[in-house]
Design an enzyme around this catalytic site. Structure first.
Site, short mmCIF file in Angstrom:
data_model
loop_
_atom_site.label_atom_id
_atom_site.label_comp_id
_atom_site.label_asym_id
_atom_site.label_seq_id
_atom_site.Cartn_x
_atom_site.Cartn_y
_atom_site.Cartn_z
N HIS A 25 0.91 -1.19 0.04
CA HIS A 25 -0.16 0.08 0.05
C HIS A 25 1.05 1.48 0.02
CE1 HIS A 25 0.52 1.46 4.26
NE2 HIS A 25 0.82 0.29 4.48
N CYS A 26 0.19 2.39 -0.42
CA CYS A 26 1.00 3.59 -0.34
C CYS A 26 0.02 4.42 0.54
CB CYS A 26 1.15 4.38 -1.81
SG CYS A 26 -0.29 4.34 -2.57
N VAL A 27 0.14 5.81 0.26
CA VAL A 27 -0.50 6.70 1.54
C VAL A 27 -1.69 6.72 1.30
CG1 VAL A 27 -0.66 9.03 2.12
CG2 VAL A 27 1.57 8.18 1.33
N ARG A 29 -3.54 4.07 -1.16
CA ARG A 29 -4.27 3.05 -2.08
C ARG A 29 -3.74 1.54 -1.76
NH1 ARG A 29 -2.03 5.58 -6.99
NH2 ARG A 29 -0.83 6.85 -5.74
#
Length: 469
Positions: A25-27, A29
């Site tokens: 995951h990113c910030v 999504r």
């Protein structure tokens, strides 16, 4: 919010843990590598409370969850799926099988240029500030701020030096990122990039005049004459040199004992790459780069309105396929070769159009979840990041996307016909006006009005008529 329940619903919607290869995951999504994206139940996914949108790009299926929530849902998600937490690189590796050769080539370019984008965009913003200080005719007829207030000239000169650094030493930035992507030592990539802009070389921007005067400096290598020129602002020479450097470095590392690698790997890699670049790679790729630049400039000089109509309209489509990353290299090449780019202003207007269409859905919708997604993705698009608006809102209903690309095509036609140029690559949205050459601010502002008003009004009226939001 019950994060475990949300994770269960997401896992079920994507086809279960059997369809999941890796997850990170990113910030905002979840980033998933799926075996088969075709079995994802998109309708079920969109109805999950935590999900604000989803899209597929570069072989990854990405689900927008939101900052502060995504990490909690992710922990429950990987526990339920039994895949373990993965790094972004591991997910990228797992998703390679979902891409064809063209997609992999585009992804490689994206992986090289995106890491250096913050430096390029920052330089663009600073050049915009310099434009305000030095351009004539903005606040006074035929005078600039520093003409009226000379005490600001030192500030303006310092700003231009700071801003120009990223472009002057662009091959060093590209060399670092490219060699890192290809699997070599990034520090050697920086060195080979800086070698190509060494101050003892003839500056690439002076090459044309030197040819006309017959004063191009040369090396005599045992009877072989090699032009002693630099590659300032060039993209292709350092890309090819970085690839060759990496291959030589990896070849030597696999054959030279660890205790003497420091003495041989770096020096041999740089010497061989440097010689081959100045003798073969540089002249060939320099010519190719100039052909591309000259061809684009000639096409837009002859058919400016048609080029603007096509590129302005198609840019949103290119984002869907991921092919828009290839034009980042073209923009950088244009700025490096000519000092300006006529493509980037259309990119900025296309992003604004997608954001305006998303805002229209926000105004027309009665669904709280859709309103929240639309306004947040609209703001994001106006600041240069269109994927949430594209995949979360506009493509979901189709007509916002069609109205947006039609509006950006018309705006592209107008600003191209007016010859609008950007002095650099900046923030690809509303703040992008600061990267536009000052004499074209009014024309670009008219283009902005087109991509704000037409998608906003058109999408809103159509949505009210269709009553599907």
């Amino acid at each position: 919010m019950n994060h475990k329940k949300q994770a269960e619903q997401i896992l079920e919607a994507i086809g279960g843990k059997e369809n999941l290869s890796a997850a990170t995951h990113c910030v905002t999504r979840l980033r998933l590598a799926l075996h088969d994206e075709g079995i994802v139940d998109q309708e079920k996914l969109n109805n999950i409370d935590a999900v604000k949108g989803s899209f597929s790009t570069n072989g990854q299926f990405q689900i927008v969850v939101g900052q502060g929530t995504v990490d909690k849902v992710y922990k429950e998600f990987v526990a339920l799926a039994g895949v373990g937490e993965s790094s972004k690189e591991e997910v990228k590796e797992a998703s390679k099988g979902n891409m064809n050769p063209i997609q992999r080539a585009i992804k490689t370019l994206a992986d090289i240029f995106i890491p250096i984008l913050p430096a390029i965009v920052t330089a663009g913003l600073l050049l915009g500030i310099n434009n305000i200080l030095t351009a004539q005719g903005i606040f006074w007829d035929e005078q600039s701020i520093i003409d009226v207030y000379p005490q600001w000239s030192g500030i303006a000169n310092m700003i231009i030096i700071i801003a120009n650094t990223a472009f002057v030493f662009l091959p060093g930035l590209i060399g670092w990122s490219a060699v890192k992507k290809f699997g070599g030592s990034p520090i050697l990539g920086i060195v080979i990039g800086l070698v190509l802009v060494h101050p003892d070389l003839l500056n690439a921007w002076s090459y044309g005049d030197a040819v006309a005067e017959g004063s191009v400096p040369t090396w005599d290598l045992f009877g072989l004459t090699v032009e002693k020129i630099g590659y300032q602002g060039q993209v292709l020479p350092v890309l090819v040199a970085s690839y060759l450097l990496t291959k030589i470095e990896l070849f030597l590392r696999n054959r030279i004992p660890d205790n003497i690698q420091l003495l041989f790997v770096g020096p041999i890699s740089l010497l061989v790459t440097g010689f081959l670049t100045f003798i073969i790679i540089g002249p060939i790729t320099f010519a190719i780069g100039n052909w591309i630049t000259d061809g684009l400039v000639a096409t837009f000089d002859t058919f400016a309105w048609l080029g603007g109509l096509i590129y302005g309209g198609l840019y949103g489509v290119l984002v869907i396929t991921g092919m828009h990353h290839t034009f980042l290299a073209v923009d950088i090449q244009l700025v490096g070769s000519t000092g300006t780019t006529f493509l980037w202003p259309m990119l900025a207007l296309s992003n604004i159009a997608q954001g305006s269409a998303a805002f229209a859905i926000w105004l027309a919708s009665k669904d709280d979840k859709l309103k929240g997604l639309s306004v947040s993705s609209g703001i994001s698009a106006w600041l240069g990041i269109t994927e949430p608006a594209l995949f979360g809102v506009n493509l979901r209903f189709k007509y916002p996307f069609i109205i947006a690309i039609t509006s950006s095509a018309l705006a592209g036609l107008y600003i191209s016909a007016q010859g609008v140029l950007a002095s650099s690559i900046g923030v690809g949205g509303v703040p992008g006006i600061f990267s536009i050459v000052a004499e074209y601010w009014l024309d670009f502002a008219i283009g902005m009005v087109i991509v704000i008003v037409l998608p906003l009004v058109g999408t809103y009226l159509y949505a009210k008529r269709k009553k599907d939001v």
